[in-house]
Scaffold this active site. Structure first.
Site, PDB file in Angstrom:
ATOM      1  CE  LYS A  96      -4.099  -1.900   2.187  1.00  0.00           C
ATOM      2  NZ  LYS A  96      -3.731  -3.307   1.946  1.00  0.00           N
ATOM      3  CG  ASP A 130      -2.819  -3.978  -1.681  1.00  0.00           C
ATOM      4  OD1 ASP A 130      -2.812  -4.813  -2.595  1.00  0.00           O
ATOM      5  OD2 ASP A 130      -2.588  -4.269  -0.489  1.00  0.00           O
ATOM      6  CG  MET A 131      -7.421   1.697  -5.470  1.00  0.00           C
ATOM      7  SD  MET A 131      -6.193   2.913  -6.032  1.00  0.00           S
ATOM      8  CE  MET A 131      -6.058   2.502  -7.779  1.00  0.00           C
ATOM      9  CD  GLN A 161     -10.588   0.781  -4.472  1.00  0.00           C
ATOM     10  OE1 GLN A 161     -10.771   1.881  -4.981  1.00  0.00           O
ATOM     11  NE2 GLN A 161     -10.133   0.641  -3.238  1.00  0.00           N
ATOM     12  NE  ARG A 182      -4.839  -8.297  -5.579  1.00  0.00           N
ATOM     13  CZ  ARG A 182      -4.036  -7.715  -4.675  1.00  0.00           C
ATOM     14  NH1 ARG A 182      -4.423  -6.629  -4.039  1.00  0.00           N
ATOM     15  NH2 ARG A 182      -2.854  -8.214  -4.424  1.00  0.00           N
ATOM     16  CE  LYS A 185     -18.477  -8.828  -4.646  1.00  0.00           C
ATOM     17  NZ  LYS A 185     -19.499  -9.440  -3.776  1.00  0.00           N
ATOM     18  N   GLY A 186     -13.965  -3.641  -3.707  1.00  0.00           N
ATOM     19  CA  GLY A 186     -13.608  -2.410  -2.984  1.00  0.00           C
ATOM     20  C   GLY A 186     -13.922  -2.605  -1.511  1.00  0.00           C
ATOM     21  CB  THR A 224     -14.343 -12.174  -5.415  1.00  0.00           C
ATOM     22  OG1 THR A 224     -15.600 -12.120  -4.748  1.00  0.00           O
ATOM     23  CG2 THR A 224     -14.382 -13.290  -6.452  1.00  0.00           C
ATOM     24  CG  HIS A 225     -13.296 -14.242  -0.092  1.00  0.00           C
ATOM     25  ND1 HIS A 225     -13.192 -12.896   0.167  1.00  0.00           N
ATOM     26  CD2 HIS A 225     -12.066 -14.757   0.085  1.00  0.00           C
ATOM     27  CE1 HIS A 225     -11.945 -12.593   0.493  1.00  0.00           C
ATOM     28  NE2 HIS A 225     -11.235 -13.707   0.448  1.00  0.00           N
TER      29      HIS A 225
END
Ligand code: FDA
Length: 306
Positions: A96, A130-131, A161, A182, A185-186, A224-225
């Site tokens: 990050k 990472d965002m 995202q 990557r 969703k956010g 995602t899960h």
């Protein structure tokens, strides 16, 4: 309210100590993190690799306002890249920008990132940025684009995202640049003016972006899960006539291991995101919050919270 309290607690050193010294909580929390240091994270990555999972290591934390801490975080990323290479692990590194000094000084952060990416290029490694919150998106994109121009797609990638209301164009902008993306969703609490709030809206945007990414993406990753999103991804992949090796799923370490195994058995590539380091408790509490009620009750009892 409970979520907010848990997040505040997780940042307190005394709370982290309490968590770590409470055996059942330590055991539960340990499911979601690589450990307190790089050596433990590498061991977790080794174990995951042995089960067929690729990994990405993240020295956990964000919004660092101390120069030495930001410096230390950059060093952690470089140490991880070197050790990954030395041990021949199937792993990369996620960072990050606010962990390596973006809030201190964007130019300094960029310098730090360049050092990390030089290390990645020298070790044949890869770093995913990472965002973070919406107010960092434009800066992160600009920094990424500069680094992509300098180091190439094999060395640096980015996160997009889908929940952002006004930034659907970012994905096209990056797809045009053939960036390694990557898609998520956010994950931040943001004002409704910035992000979709309802699950239906977020899921619709995510599904739309999954299709765009699979159609045009270079080494696309869907993180995602959500089983419905996973089923949608597989349906789009089949419709586009792509092989399962054309993309990867990414999930958090310890979250839905059953699903991770099922996807592996179905011939998918799965990478898990392994957070580690002193600030791991924030992440572990976030995950514990979402595990089934029975286990969560045991967690709360062990902390004498109920
Ligand atoms: P959804 O929220 O609908 O969850 C689907 C199911 O998974 C639910 O049953 C839920 O309870 C369970 N679940 C989800 N997260 C869980 C957790 N932490 N612990 C336990 N159960 C959980 N976001 C961001 O803004 N910037 C980023 O850079 C990243 N990077 C990133 C990397 C990777 C590898 C992952 C998996 C996720 C991210 N995210 C992220 C987070 C992402 O934006 C999103 O918030 C979470 O993945 C949760 O959304 P799902 O897609 O899993 O769906």
């Amino acid at each position: 309210m409970i979520r907010k309290a848990a997040q505040i607690l997780a940042r307190q050193a005394w709370f982290r100590k309490l968590v770590m010294s409470t055996p059942i909580v330590r055991e539960l929390a340990g499911r979601f993190v690589g450990g307190e240091d790089l050596a433990s994270a590498l061991a977790a990555a080794r174990g995951a690799n042995a089960r067929g999972l690729k990994t990405t290591l993240n020295f956990h934390g964000m919004h660092v306002l101390d120069l030495a801490e930001a410096e230390g975080a950059a060093q952690q990323a470089m140490d991880a890249l070197v050790r990954i290479r030395e041990e021949g692990l199937d792993s990369n590194v996620s960072i990050k920008l606010t962990k390596i000094g973006l809030d201190l000084d964007p130019a300094y952060c960029q310098l730090q990132l360049r050092r990390i990416l030089e290390c990645a290029a020298g070790t044949g490694g890869f770093v995913r940025i990472d965002m973070e919150e919406s107010n960092y998106v434009e800066t992160t994109l600009r920094v990424f684009e500069e680094m992509q121009d300098r180091f190439g797609n094999g060395t640096v990638g980015l996160v997009i995202q889908s929940y952002l209301r006004h930034r659907a164009g970012d994905l096209d902008r990056l797809l045009d640049r053939k960036a390694s993306i990557r898609l998520v969703k956010g994950g931040y609490r943001e004002p409704a003016s910035q992000v979709f709030r309802s699950k239906a809206e977020v899921d619709a945007a995510f599904n739309r972006d999954i299709e765009r990414l699979l159609l045009r993406g270079v080494s696309p990753a869907i993180a995602t899960h959500d089983e419905a999103a996973i089923a949608w991804t597989l349906a789009v992949q089949a419709r586009l006539g792509l092989g399962r090796e054309a993309f990867e799923f990414q999930m958090l370490y310890g979250v839905r291991p059953d699903l991770q195994e099922r996807l592996l058995a179905d011939g998918c590539t799965v990478r898990c995101y392994i957070p580690y380091g002193g600030d791991w408790a924030t992440h572990a509490v976030g995950c514990l919050r979402r595990i089934p009620a029975g286990a969560l009750t045991r967690f709360r009892h062990s902390l004498h919270l109920s």
